[in-house]
Design an enzyme around this catalytic site. Sequence first.
Site, short mmCIF file in Angstrom:
data_model
loop_
_atom_site.label_atom_id
_atom_site.label_comp_id
_atom_site.label_asym_id
_atom_site.label_seq_id
_atom_site.Cartn_x
_atom_site.Cartn_y
_atom_site.Cartn_z
N HIS A 64 -2.12 -3.51 -5.29
CA HIS A 64 -3.47 -2.96 -5.31
C HIS A 64 -3.81 -2.28 -4.00
O HIS A 64 -4.49 -1.25 -3.97
CB HIS A 64 -4.49 -4.07 -5.61
CG HIS A 64 -5.83 -3.56 -6.02
ND1 HIS A 64 -6.92 -3.56 -5.19
CD2 HIS A 64 -6.25 -3.01 -7.19
CE1 HIS A 64 -7.95 -3.05 -5.81
NE2 HIS A 64 -7.59 -2.70 -7.02
N CYS A 65 -3.31 -2.83 -2.90
CA CYS A 65 -3.56 -2.22 -1.59
C CYS A 65 -2.93 -0.84 -1.48
O CYS A 65 -3.42 0.02 -0.74
CB CYS A 65 -3.00 -3.12 -0.49
SG CYS A 65 -3.72 -4.77 -0.42
#
Length: 357
Positions: free
Chosen positions: A341-342
């Site tokens: 997600h980062c």
Amino acid sequence: MSEAADSATRLPAEWEPHEATWLAYPHSLSDWPGKLSAVRWAFAEFVRLLSGGERVRLLVRHAREAERARSVLRRSGADPDRVELHLVTTDRSWLRDSGPTFVFREGQLHGVCWAFNAWGRYANWQADRNVGRYVANASGAAVLEPKVNGRIVVMEGGSVDSNGRGTILATEQCLLGSGRHARNPGLSRSAVERVLGDSLGATNVLWLGHGIAGDDTGGHVDTLARFVGRNRVAAIVETDRRDENYAALQDNLRRLRGMRDERGRALEVVELPMPRPLWFDGCRLPASYANFYVANGTVLVPTFNDTNDAAALRILRECFPDREVLGVHCVDIALGLGTLHCLAQQQPRSPERSRGG
């Protein structure tokens, strides 16, 4: 008072249709000392899985890097017709934070471009501070720069999570913290909530407490708790009372169980396990199954060669029965203090295109 007020603004939920996913090719030796080659192959697997269901827009720094990226992606089986390369100078690959946060305002796509300062912890951010505006412009989105007293607000995409209907999760540690790593010193809780309302359309901000050990962002919510439905949240829990994350995660769990969505309905909380502590060179890494990415047709979940990998995948399959939930090996990627997600920033599809297919 914020200078970007508009009540007709909405931050879509991640599961809404994407036009594309934006990524940046891994190149930082300081983020992945001795592991960059392995990280690139793991990254290529992420791109391969993404490109099966949506367009991937990949930032590369120069022509030589573009050639290397094409070679790695081709050998990994990524769909070349779904991967666009953009020549853009970057410091790091964490596009969730350096990229824009896309919203709809009056039905039109806008990119909220925060002031990026590498979480107040690193010196190399001068290139990344320009990434948000580039991505917004390349996406055809109007640029929004939320300001308070004439200064652009410091924030990152990983610090918030949305149910698409005005309810947003955030942490006090990240957005209200004080000290040398404070984002916006002097901004009160109510002032931060006004910024979130004006820029993201938040009408209901739900505050968790602290993030997990090893998180260099100072408490980003995308390693703690994520919406998996309008009033359903998947939250990580630690069952070992001796673990340094136990107290903070129990506090977050207690808070979530008392929270309500924008309609006043109680949240349904789904517990996600934590993997066993993951260490490198004496430092604990912020490994978390909550750092999953919801793409068109799939949910891609970081895995860590851990006994809880299977449990996390099973739980998220129950949360997303209409999507294929797949694990992506992230032990090497996690060395950079982030995972899937980062790395990713979704560009939502406009409502008109969604209706027209």
